[in-house]
Design an enzyme around this catalytic site. Structure first.
Site, PDB file in Angstrom:
ATOM      1  N   CYS A   1       0.813  -1.230   0.000  1.00 12.57           N
ATOM      2  CA  CYS A   1       0.000   0.000   0.000  1.00 12.57           C
ATOM      3  C   CYS A   1       0.839   1.269   0.000  1.00 12.57           C
ATOM      4  CB  CYS A   1      -0.955   0.000   1.188  1.00 12.57           C
ATOM      5  SG  CYS A   1      -1.995  -1.456   1.245  1.00 12.57           S
TER       6      CYS A   1
ATOM      7  N   HIS B   1      -3.220   7.151   2.937  1.00 17.91           N
ATOM      8  CA  HIS B   1      -3.659   5.830   2.497  1.00 17.91           C
ATOM      9  C   HIS B   1      -4.984   5.516   3.201  1.00 17.91           C
ATOM     10  CE1 HIS B   1      -3.935   1.696   1.605  1.00 17.91           C
ATOM     11  NE2 HIS B   1      -3.543   1.257   2.793  1.00 17.91           N
TER      12      HIS B   1
ATOM     13  N   ASN C   1     -10.434   0.129   0.699  1.00 15.86           N
ATOM     14  CA  ASN C   1      -8.965   0.164   0.616  1.00 15.86           C
ATOM     15  C   ASN C   1      -8.524  -0.435  -0.722  1.00 15.86           C
ATOM     16  OD1 ASN C   1      -6.223  -0.276   0.856  1.00 15.86           O
ATOM     17  ND2 ASN C   1      -6.320  -1.198   2.897  1.00 15.86           N
TER      18      ASN C   1
END
Ligand code: UT7
Length: 331
Positions: free
Chosen positions: A112, A258, A288
């Site tokens: 990520c 994020h 996500n």
């Protein structure tokens, strides 16, 4: 000053929407459990296309936004932890689809944190004069790794792609990257090999005993609590280190984090003393999407006219590895 400038942004979000109610149909879960704990209402799933198609679409949109010819791109960096192939690099597949025939290509996997890592590499390459126009594509298809029988992890993730075209500029750029490999077992997905090497010893037993049951071996495996705990401090530290000696945290105009869990974002930014009005989130409608979260958020902000010249932007993320990083730039 060796900084970077964003020439264009783009994104691609697949049509199919899996909202929290859809998860209640397949798992013992509910919107009442998911939303308050994560901030997620829905995520998109690429039901009919591979990851690299999404990446190529986002890349085309970024080039269109910059009014830029694909042939003038001299480097494509793709961040992905969900590639369709072990090789070639997804950047090569995207190069073919967009016709960027003069570009060198490679992929980056820091999970990520991948967009921030890519931006950092692009900055170094531009500053060294090795490349002029770098296309960063962050494209993720988490649905091909998620275990849809695991209610604690499957509800978090979606599929989508974001892209950013950058070039050299005099505007400031600062970054900070870190990793804690000791904690890698908090979040991983073992590669899927059908190995038939006749000389293998007990390597399969090694994996089986080490990394969960055989049927789980090629799924995303997560210790949610461990990741959560790591993420809050890692994000706060990354921002502190990125601005150190350059800015006060209060000078940042907009933080684009994020999008893993709204509670993580709230806690980390609270630790930094950053008010919520300065923090952009889209987790409610996107979930996500790993390294694609930040460039998609940036594209949304740009389309909404919220990126104003002179602003100090801060990108911050964390992910499997466990990795973390932050980048600060003036636009
Ligand atoms: O890009 C990085 C990606 N990863 C992350 O950011 C993960 C960070 N971690 C988290 O966001 C949280 O740990 C989760 C939201 C994933 C899980 O929340 P939690 O409070 O850590 O839940 P848990 O896994 O400790 O489970 C607590 C309880 C368990 O029930 P029992 O054993 O106490 O009866 C779970 O079975 O909550 C249950 N549970 C659920 N119940 C309904 C876990 N997931 C669900 C669910 N629906 N979706």
């Amino acid at each position: 000053m060796n900084g970077i400038e964003i020439l264009g942004t783009g994104s691609y979000v697949p049509e199919f929407v899996a909202d929290n109610d859809k998860f209640s149909e397949i798992l013992d879960t509910s919107d009442e459990w998911i939303f308050p704990r994560t901030g997620i209402k829905q995520r998109h799933i690429a039901t009919d296309i591979p990851n690299y198609y999404m990446g190529a679409q986002a890349a085309k949109n970024a080039l269109e936004n910059a009014r830029f010819s694909a042939e003038d791109v001299d480097l494509i960096i793709v961040s992905t932890c969900t590639p369709d192939f072990f090789y070639p690099a997804m950047s090569c597949l995207i190069q073919k689809l967009i016709g960027a025939k003069n570009a060198a290509c490679f992929d980056v996997n820091s999970a990520c944190t991948g967009f921030i890592t890519s931006l950092d590499i692009a900055h170094s390459s531009l500053a060294a004069g090795k490349h002029k126009n770098v296309l960063i594509v962050s494209s993720e298809k988490l649905s091909q790794q998620v275990d849809y029988t695991d209610r604690a992890s499957s509800i978090l993730f979606g599929d989508a792609a974001g892209a950013v075209l950058v070039t050299k500029s005099d505007k400031p750029f600062y970054s900070y990257m870190g990793a804690e490999g000791d904690e890698f077992e908090a979040l991983y997905c073992k590669a899927n090999y059908n190995a038939n090497c006749p000389w293998y010893g007990n390597i399969n037993e090694f994996y089986k005993n080490r990394f969960d049951t055989p049927q789980k071996q090629n799924y995303l495996v997560q210790d949610g609590k461990a990741v959560y705990k790591f993420a809050v401090n890692a994000m706060a530290n990354a921002v502190k280190n990125a601005v150190k000696g350059h800015y006060d945290i209060s000078e940042l105009d907009l933080v684009i984090p994020h999008q893993a869990n709204l509670r993580i974002i709230e806690k980390a930014t609270e630790l930094l003393g950053i008010p919520s009005e300065k923090v952009y989130t889209n987790i409610e409608h996107m979930g996500n999407v790993s390294s694609a979260c930040i460039p998609i958020a940036l594209d949304e902000l740009k389309k909404a006219g919220r990126i104003v010249p002179g602003m100090k932007l801060c990108f911050v993320g964390f992910g499997a590895g466990l990795t973390y990083g932050a980048a600060v730039m003036e636009v």
